[in-house]
Structures are given as C-alpha cells and as structure tokens.
Design an enzyme around this catalytic site. Structure first.
Site, PDB file in Angstrom:
ATOM      1  N   CYS A   2      53.141  29.609   9.973  1.00  0.00           N
ATOM      2  CA  CYS A   2      54.149  29.214  10.954  1.00  0.00           C
ATOM      3  C   CYS A   2      55.524  29.314  10.306  1.00  0.00           C
ATOM      4  O   CYS A   2      55.688  29.055   9.118  1.00  0.00           O
ATOM      5  CB  CYS A   2      53.980  27.798  11.479  1.00  0.00           C
ATOM      6  SG  CYS A   2      52.407  27.513  12.274  1.00  0.00           S
ATOM      7  N   ARG A  27      54.904  35.083   9.216  1.00  0.00           N
ATOM      8  CA  ARG A  27      54.192  33.835   8.898  1.00  0.00           C
ATOM      9  C   ARG A  27      53.229  33.419   9.999  1.00  0.00           C
ATOM     10  O   ARG A  27      52.447  32.477   9.834  1.00  0.00           O
ATOM     11  CB  ARG A  27      55.203  32.707   8.666  1.00  0.00           C
ATOM     12  CG  ARG A  27      56.175  32.977   7.541  1.00  0.00           C
ATOM     13  CD  ARG A  27      57.184  31.875   7.446  1.00  0.00           C
ATOM     14  NE  ARG A  27      56.581  30.651   6.954  1.00  0.00           N
ATOM     15  CZ  ARG A  27      56.518  30.304   5.680  1.00  0.00           C
ATOM     16  NH1 ARG A  27      57.026  31.101   4.767  1.00  0.00           N
ATOM     17  NH2 ARG A  27      55.967  29.184   5.316  1.00  0.00           N
ATOM     18  N   TRP A  74      51.156  30.263  13.809  1.00  0.00           N
ATOM     19  CA  TRP A  74      49.825  30.751  13.443  1.00  0.00           C
ATOM     20  C   TRP A  74      48.888  29.592  13.764  1.00  0.00           C
ATOM     21  O   TRP A  74      48.956  28.535  13.127  1.00  0.00           O
ATOM     22  CB  TRP A  74      49.778  31.098  11.961  1.00  0.00           C
ATOM     23  CG  TRP A  74      48.462  31.667  11.519  1.00  0.00           C
ATOM     24  CD1 TRP A  74      48.026  32.951  11.667  1.00  0.00           C
ATOM     25  CD2 TRP A  74      47.398  30.965  10.863  1.00  0.00           C
ATOM     26  NE1 TRP A  74      46.770  33.091  11.144  1.00  0.00           N
ATOM     27  CE2 TRP A  74      46.357  31.891  10.641  1.00  0.00           C
ATOM     28  CE3 TRP A  74      47.217  29.645  10.447  1.00  0.00           C
ATOM     29  CZ2 TRP A  74      45.158  31.540  10.026  1.00  0.00           C
ATOM     30  CZ3 TRP A  74      46.015  29.308   9.824  1.00  0.00           C
ATOM     31  CH2 TRP A  74      45.006  30.247   9.624  1.00  0.00           C
ATOM     32  N   ASN A 100      55.416  22.927  10.661  1.00  0.00           N
ATOM     33  CA  ASN A 100      54.578  23.864   9.915  1.00  0.00           C
ATOM     34  C   ASN A 100      53.712  23.028   8.979  1.00  0.00           C
ATOM     35  O   ASN A 100      54.247  22.221   8.210  1.00  0.00           O
ATOM     36  CB  ASN A 100      55.459  24.834   9.117  1.00  0.00           C
ATOM     37  CG  ASN A 100      54.644  25.669   8.138  1.00  0.00           C
ATOM     38  OD1 ASN A 100      53.474  25.949   8.391  1.00  0.00           O
ATOM     39  ND2 ASN A 100      55.251  26.056   7.034  1.00  0.00           N
ATOM     40  N   GLY A 101      52.397  23.221   9.056  1.00  0.00           N
ATOM     41  CA  GLY A 101      51.494  22.458   8.188  1.00  0.00           C
ATOM     42  C   GLY A 101      50.314  21.959   9.006  1.00  0.00           C
ATOM     43  O   GLY A 101      50.045  22.460  10.099  1.00  0.00           O
ATOM     44  N   GLU A 473      39.934  44.780  -4.246  1.00  0.00           N
ATOM     45  CA  GLU A 473      41.268  44.809  -3.667  1.00  0.00           C
ATOM     46  C   GLU A 473      41.361  45.915  -2.602  1.00  0.00           C
ATOM     47  O   GLU A 473      41.944  45.709  -1.527  1.00  0.00           O
ATOM     48  CB  GLU A 473      42.310  45.000  -4.779  1.00  0.00           C
ATOM     49  CG  GLU A 473      43.741  45.099  -4.331  1.00  0.00           C
ATOM     50  CD  GLU A 473      44.234  43.950  -3.446  1.00  0.00           C
ATOM     51  OE1 GLU A 473      43.559  42.928  -3.334  1.00  0.00           O
ATOM     52  OE2 GLU A 473      45.308  44.112  -2.834  1.00  0.00           O
ATOM     53  N   LYS A 477      42.102  45.292   1.433  1.00  0.00           N
ATOM     54  CA  LYS A 477      43.186  45.968   2.150  1.00  0.00           C
ATOM     55  C   LYS A 477      42.653  46.580   3.441  1.00  0.00           C
ATOM     56  O   LYS A 477      43.230  46.404   4.497  1.00  0.00           O
ATOM     57  CB  LYS A 477      43.814  47.099   1.314  1.00  0.00           C
ATOM     58  CG  LYS A 477      44.741  46.724   0.195  1.00  0.00           C
ATOM     59  CD  LYS A 477      46.042  46.101   0.608  1.00  0.00           C
ATOM     60  CE  LYS A 477      45.906  44.636   0.775  1.00  0.00           C
ATOM     61  NZ  LYS A 477      45.882  43.769  -0.361  1.00  0.00           N
ATOM     62  N   GLU A 480      41.449  43.958   6.152  1.00  0.00           N
ATOM     63  CA  GLU A 480      42.432  43.065   6.764  1.00  0.00           C
ATOM     64  C   GLU A 480      43.342  43.769   7.762  1.00  0.00           C
ATOM     65  O   GLU A 480      43.797  43.146   8.705  1.00  0.00           O
ATOM     66  CB  GLU A 480      43.222  42.266   5.718  1.00  0.00           C
ATOM     67  CG  GLU A 480      44.350  42.949   5.022  1.00  0.00           C
ATOM     68  CD  GLU A 480      45.097  42.021   4.055  1.00  0.00           C
ATOM     69  OE1 GLU A 480      45.341  42.456   2.939  1.00  0.00           O
ATOM     70  OE2 GLU A 480      45.452  40.899   4.423  1.00  0.00           O
ATOM     71  N   HIS A 496      19.935  46.015  -5.424  1.00  0.00           N
ATOM     72  CA  HIS A 496      19.313  44.688  -5.310  1.00  0.00           C
ATOM     73  C   HIS A 496      19.457  44.105  -3.909  1.00  0.00           C
ATOM     74  O   HIS A 496      19.323  42.900  -3.728  1.00  0.00           O
ATOM     75  CB  HIS A 496      19.913  43.743  -6.359  1.00  0.00           C
ATOM     76  CG  HIS A 496      19.611  44.185  -7.750  1.00  0.00           C
ATOM     77  ND1 HIS A 496      18.347  44.137  -8.289  1.00  0.00           N
ATOM     78  CD2 HIS A 496      20.397  44.737  -8.712  1.00  0.00           C
ATOM     79  CE1 HIS A 496      18.374  44.618  -9.519  1.00  0.00           C
ATOM     80  NE2 HIS A 496      19.612  44.991  -9.797  1.00  0.00           N
ATOM     81  N   LYS A 593      51.156  35.924   6.559  1.00  0.00           N
ATOM     82  CA  LYS A 593      51.489  36.257   5.175  1.00  0.00           C
ATOM     83  C   LYS A 593      51.284  35.085   4.219  1.00  0.00           C
ATOM     84  O   LYS A 593      50.675  35.221   3.175  1.00  0.00           O
ATOM     85  CB  LYS A 593      52.946  36.723   5.134  1.00  0.00           C
ATOM     86  CG  LYS A 593      53.454  37.087   3.764  1.00  0.00           C
ATOM     87  CD  LYS A 593      52.895  38.408   3.332  1.00  0.00           C
ATOM     88  CE  LYS A 593      53.419  38.881   1.991  1.00  0.00           C
ATOM     89  NZ  LYS A 593      52.518  39.928   1.456  1.00  0.00           N
TER      90      LYS A 593
HETATM   91  O1  M6R Z   1      51.132  34.423  -1.592  1.00  0.00           O
HETATM   92  P1  M6R Z   1      49.805  34.500  -2.296  1.00  0.00           P
HETATM   93  O2  M6R Z   1      49.760  35.607  -3.281  1.00  0.00           O
HETATM   94  O3  M6R Z   1      49.371  33.193  -2.873  1.00  0.00           O
HETATM   95  O4  M6R Z   1      48.774  34.864  -1.143  1.00  0.00           O
HETATM   96  C1  M6R Z   1      47.411  34.911  -1.423  1.00  0.00           C
HETATM   97  C2  M6R Z   1      46.644  35.569  -0.297  1.00  0.00           C
HETATM   98  O5  M6R Z   1      46.796  34.857   0.887  1.00  0.00           O
HETATM   99  C3  M6R Z   1      47.096  37.019  -0.064  1.00  0.00           C
HETATM  100  O6  M6R Z   1      46.995  37.780  -1.212  1.00  0.00           O
HETATM  101  C4  M6R Z   1      46.249  37.679   1.045  1.00  0.00           C
HETATM  102  O7  M6R Z   1      44.938  37.817   0.631  1.00  0.00           O
HETATM  103  C5  M6R Z   1      46.857  39.027   1.429  1.00  0.00           C
HETATM  104  N1  M6R Z   1      46.965  39.113   2.845  1.00  0.00           N
HETATM  105  C6  M6R Z   1      46.051  40.171   0.956  1.00  0.00           C
HETATM  106  O8  M6R Z   1      46.625  41.389   1.302  1.00  0.00           O
END
Ligand code: M6R
Length: 598
Positions: A2, A27, A74, A100-101, A473, A477, A480, A496, A593
């Site tokens: 948020c 956000r 969010w 926010n929270g 990683e 990507k 997501e 396995h 984010k």
């Molecule tokens: O701001 P941060 O690096 O702590 O965020 C951690 C994760 O939320 C962040 O890396 C998330 O997995 C990304 N969307 C991945 O692309």
C-alpha cells in the site's frame, strides 16, 4: 504494501496526491482513493482498480483543494472493491484516514466498537482506526493520535484528517515506513522517497512511534509521550530521471538494461579506499565461525548464490527465508553473524528476523539498496548496493548488485581470516569483465525462446550447485510476471519425483556454468529428453548435444561469478514472455513491490 500520500500547501492537493499515487502504485494496485478538505468538508473519491481509474473518476472534481490524503492498496483484509478502498471516514464523517500495514487486533477492536453501536462500512482492518479516533475521549487531536499507539497492535503508517482542522494532517507510524517531504510549496507525506522526487528538496524519515503534525505553516514531530522532537531533514539526491521510465516501455526493461551499471556502481562503492567492509570489526571477522543469510524472494536467492561463493572460500553459510527464521526455534551458534538482504529495506519478515537476531546479540549486517530504509536504521553494519531505484515489482538489477556486494564481502572475510592483504582489485577486474560482457550481450536467442515459452503450460529450471541458485531466481522471475507455472529443481533431484511430471508439454531450462558439474547436468538432460520434454541449455561451454533443443550461449568469465551473467538472459526471458502474453510486467497480478506486511 500500500502507498500513502498526503499534501498540505499552496498547490492543488488533488494534482499532488494523484501524482504521488502514480509513483507509489508499485506498492499495490487493487484500488485507490483520495480525500481532501473542500469548503470545510471532506470530499472523498475511491475506486477499485489502478490509479488511472481514480484519476478518471477525479476529472472535474476537487477543484480548489489544498490539503488531503491518498492511498493505493494491496488488499490484505477484504477483497479489492470500492468499499474496501482507502481513505476511510469514521461513521459520523468527522475523521478520514489512510493506512499501510496490518492491525492484528482489529477484530477485538471492531467487536467492541460494534457493541457501542458503531456501524462499519468495509471489511478491512484499517477502518477501525477512523472509528477509534471518532470515539476517542482525548481532549486534543494530537492526544487522540497518540492514544492509537496504545490501542493498535501490528504495523501501521497512518495519515489522518480531522474535520474542523482544515489544512492539517496528522501521522503516526510503527513498523511501516512514512516520510515527510518539505518544499517551498508545502509539506508532503509519502510511503517512500521516490514519490517526492522533483517535489521536495528535503525529506525526513519518520522514526518508530513518531507522531507528525503538519499545518499550513510548518511540520512538528513528537515522540510517543508527545514530547516535541527536532526534525532531521535529508537532502533529496534523486532526480526525475532516476525514477522515470524514460524511453523504455516498462520499468522492468529499463532495470534489466541497467544491470551492468548496477554491478559497476556497487563495485565502485565496495572498492573505495574506505569501503563498507572496513567498518566491520576485524576481531568479529577473525572469530567468525558461521554466517546465516536471511532474506525473501530474490534477496534470498542472492544470498543462496553468494553462499556457494563463500563455501569456496571456506566460509560456512546457511541461507534461511526471513519468514521461517522469525518463527523457528532459535539455537545459538558461537561467533555467528547474520546478514540480511533486502532491496527495499522495508520487508516486514526481514525486519522482524533482524530484530530477533539483535535480541540474541548476534551482530547484524544488512545489504540494502535504499539508504533511508528501516533495515539500515536497525542494523549494526550496512553494506549498500548501488542499483539505483528499482520500481518494477520483479527484482532484476538489485539481484546483481546484491551478489556483487556479497562477493566482495566474502573475499574480505576470507582475507582477514587468512591474514592476507585484501586486494579487492582482483574481484574488481573480474567484475569489470562481467560488466563489459553484459553490455554487449545479444538477446536475439532469448526473444526466440520467449516465443516458445509463452505457449508453455509449465517450465522447470534445473541446475547443480550455484546454477541451482540461478535457476531459483530465473524461475521466480518467470512465474511472478508471466503467470506460467514454473519450478526450479536441483538437477540431481529430478529423478526422485518430479520426473513424473515431465512430458512433451514440458519445457526444461538447464543452467550449467560449472565445469565440474557439467556432465552431471547433462545426464539429467538425457533423462528429460527421453521423456519427450523440450530442453533448453544455458551455458558458456561450446557444446553440440542432440538432446538439447535450443542453446542460450553465455559469454565466458571467471566461473566463480558466472551467476552474474547466467541470470541476465533469464531476466529478459521472463520480461519478453510476459510482454508477448500481453501482461504488464511492472505490475504482476496479486503482487506488490515492497512487502511491508507479514
Ligand atoms: O525488498 P526486498 O528485497 O526485501 O524484497 C524481497 C522480495 O519481496 C522480492 O525480492 C520479491 O521476491 C520480488 N518480487 C522478486 O522479483
């Protein structure tokens, strides 16, 4: 999650707030809203959907307004809808809030307010804040705000308007970020600094439990006991160019193209005459027996990648997801340090994990990209990454900057422990080579691959050793932003269980950058091919293997840091696939984010 924005000043509050919401949209983008003082009353507009929908709804409205608050959401409690969008008004419309929270005790508070006859209009936890403020018996608004901290459990950054106090905003925060911006045209509140670029020259990062009161003339800060505090302002050093998309179609594309720079700038920082590693006490490093690396998502994956580099330097490292670390049974390890990795420095799980480490007196190091972040304030030592603002939800350049900083740190630790003269120039030369190669990398094959992947039902990424970390990683990507089901696996683990899922509808991307493990990964490739799947090989080695349907060539560099290169085409693959599927890679569904809630 948020985004919160507030404005008091001579400019149009509507324009300032809507501009800010556009910048904060990364956000959360389920719904957005704005509430301003208009002729002594609250004018409230809120809509399900992205900020653009709110902007449209505001056309011709809020004509002469100079104070207000806005929010982009969010969803946590209550579905994305008009009624659950912020701001919330109290039952008698005397208070307006954005939050926010998460208010963890909202059910108890709501139940008790309902018993007193208060009617709620939403399903959110946040609405209780407005109702509590309305019901408060405290004699001043400032005291009502202070009282919130004794009533609310959880995390909150809250901006508040009280009817009758036109052109005044109150704010309070705990475990969620909030920043005050100061300019000649007025004062701003914002969830992050980015939304204040080009608007303010100075900003103040609100402390935990701090209360802010902004009126037409000035901004005042108070501690939790309402003792007045001095406000410390920082100079704004970001420019519009840093945070705009420029000529790029998406932020994610801009940020992938900035990967070489992110590495270059991070090396420079770490190679400086007085570098951040030198601030770590030598005794602590000499005695060091074990490192726990903690993070979430991409940040965790960066830790995992670096843990392989560390192992080669005889440094014992474990990686733990922050959400697991904070709740698992704590077992002390002698002479341990904890390294927390986070792009934003605001991830709730990582912050809580750091607090636990501190409670047990474990030295804490953070690797973050945002100097003003909460993690930086809490940690004992800071290793900054210099990726520059990262706005797309999917993290790309921050990952490369994180592993760069961690390589430097592991080299430093190794040298101190082995009484060697630490020559960061060796790593610098190697990373300079990486930068050059990435700058000239051609994505031609990646584009072809994206065309294939966009039709895939599921994609597996496999690798051994550090290549597994890269595959984690790469898979994160893709899943997501492209909504394609994807998993990463240790290549040796396929047989396995997961092999049962491999058929002609499956694509498997094998990452193989380590000479000693190459033949082993090849065995897995043959096993996969025998089950009819399409196999893509990502490697720097010259190979001609029939079982491989497509080769993504990587330029060669020192094997120990090949992860910097191997991830690059995979970041672009995810981006291209999302675009080909007609998705917005900057705002993937259900995500945001900065995950500032648990
Ligand atoms: O701001 P941060 O690096 O702590 O965020 C951690 C994760 O939320 C962040 O890396 C998330 O997995 C990304 N969307 C991945 O692309």
């Amino acid at each position: 999650m948020c985004g919160i924005i507030g404005y008091v000043g001579s400019k149009s509050a509507k324009e300032e707030i809507l501009d800010g919401l556009k910048m904060l949209e990364y956000r959360g983008y389920d719904s957005a809203g704005i509430c301003c003082f208009e002729k002594g009353k609250f004018s409230l507009i809120k809509k399900k959907g992205k900020v653009a929908t709110l902007v449209e709804a505001c056309q011709g409205q809020l004509k002469d307004v100079h104070c207000g608050i806005g929010h982009t959401r969010w969803a946590t409690h209550g579905d994305p809808s008009d009624k659950n969008a912020h701001p919330f008004l109290s039952e008698n419309n005397s208070v307006a809030i954005v939050h926010n929270g998460i208010i963890e005790n909202f059910e108890v508070l709501k139940g008790s307010l309902q018993k007193q006859g208060v009617r709620f209009r939403s399903d959110t936890d946040s609405e209780v804040i407005a109702q509590l403020l309305q019901k408060s018996k405290c004699e001043s608004e400032l005291k009502k705000v202070q009282e919130l901290s004794t009533l609310l459990k959880g995390s909150y950054a809250i901006a508040i308007l009280f009817k009758g106090l036109e052109n005044q905003i109150f704010a309070i925060r705990k475990n969620s970020p909030l920043i005050v911006g100061k300019s000649k045209d007025g004062f701003y509140l914002s969830s992050d600094v980015n939304a204040l670029v080009d608007k303010t020259d100075e900003y103040h990062i609100m402390e935990e439990n701090e209360i802010i009161w902004i009126d037409n003339n000035d901004c005042y800060a108070f501690d939790e006991h309402l003792q007045a505090k001095e406000i410390v302002y920082n100079k704004m050093n970001l420019t519009k160019q840093d945070i705009s998309r420029g000529a790029f179609e998406h932020y994610m594309l801009k940020e992938i193209m900035q990967v070489p720079n992110a590495i270059k700038n991070t090396i420079q920082e770490c190679d400086a005459v007085i570098n951040p590693y030198m601030k770590l006490p030598r005794e602590m490093i000499k005695e060091l027996r074990h490192i726990t690396i903690i993070g979430c998502g991409t940040a965790y994956n960066a830790g995992l990648t670096a843990s392989h580099y560390a192992r080669e330097r005889e440094i014992l490292v474990d990686c733990v997801y922050a959400s697991e670390y904070r709740y698992r049974k704590f077992l002390p390890i002698e002479n341990e340090i904890c390294i927390f990795i986070s792009q934003s420095g605001e991830t709730a799980d990582t912050i809580e994990a750091l607090k636990i480490a501190k409670e047990h007196s474990i030295p804490t190091i953070v690797v973050t990209n945002v100097a003003s972040s909460t993690l930086n304030k809490l940690a004992d030592f800071i290793i900054p990454t210099k990726a520059g603002p990262e706005i797309a939800v999917a993290s790309t350049k921050a990952y490369n900057a994180q592993i760069t900083a961690l390589y430097g740190l592991m080299d430093y630790i190794y040298c101190i422990k082995h009484k060697l003269n630490c020559r960061s120039c060796i790593l610098k030369d190697k990373l300079d080579d990486v930068v050059k190669k990435l700058e000239h990398y051609s994505f031609k094959k990646v584009n072809e691959l994206a065309d294939i992947i966009k039709e895939s039902e599921r994609v597996f990424y496999i690798g051994r050793g550090v290549d597994y970390a890269t595959s984690q990683e790469a898979s994160l990507k893709l899943k997501e932003i492209s909504n394609i089901h994807s998993e990463s696996l240790y290549a040796g683990e396929l047989k396995h269980g997961t092999l049962a899922l491999i058929d002609e509808h499956t694509t498997v991307i094998a990452i193989a950058t380590q000479k000693s493990l190459f033949d082993k990964t090849l065995n897995s490739i043959y096993e996969i091919k025998a089950r009819g799947a399409r196999v893509i090989l990502v490697t720097q080695f010259e190979v001609d293997i029939e079982a491989v349907d497509m080769l993504i060539d990587l330029p060669c560099t020192d094997q120990a840091i090949m992860a910097e290169i191997a991830i690059y085409p995979m970041q672009m693959l995810a981006y291209k696939t999302a675009v080909l599927k007609g998705l917005d890679p900057d705002k993937p569904r259900n995500l945001a984010k900065s995950v500032t809630v648990e």
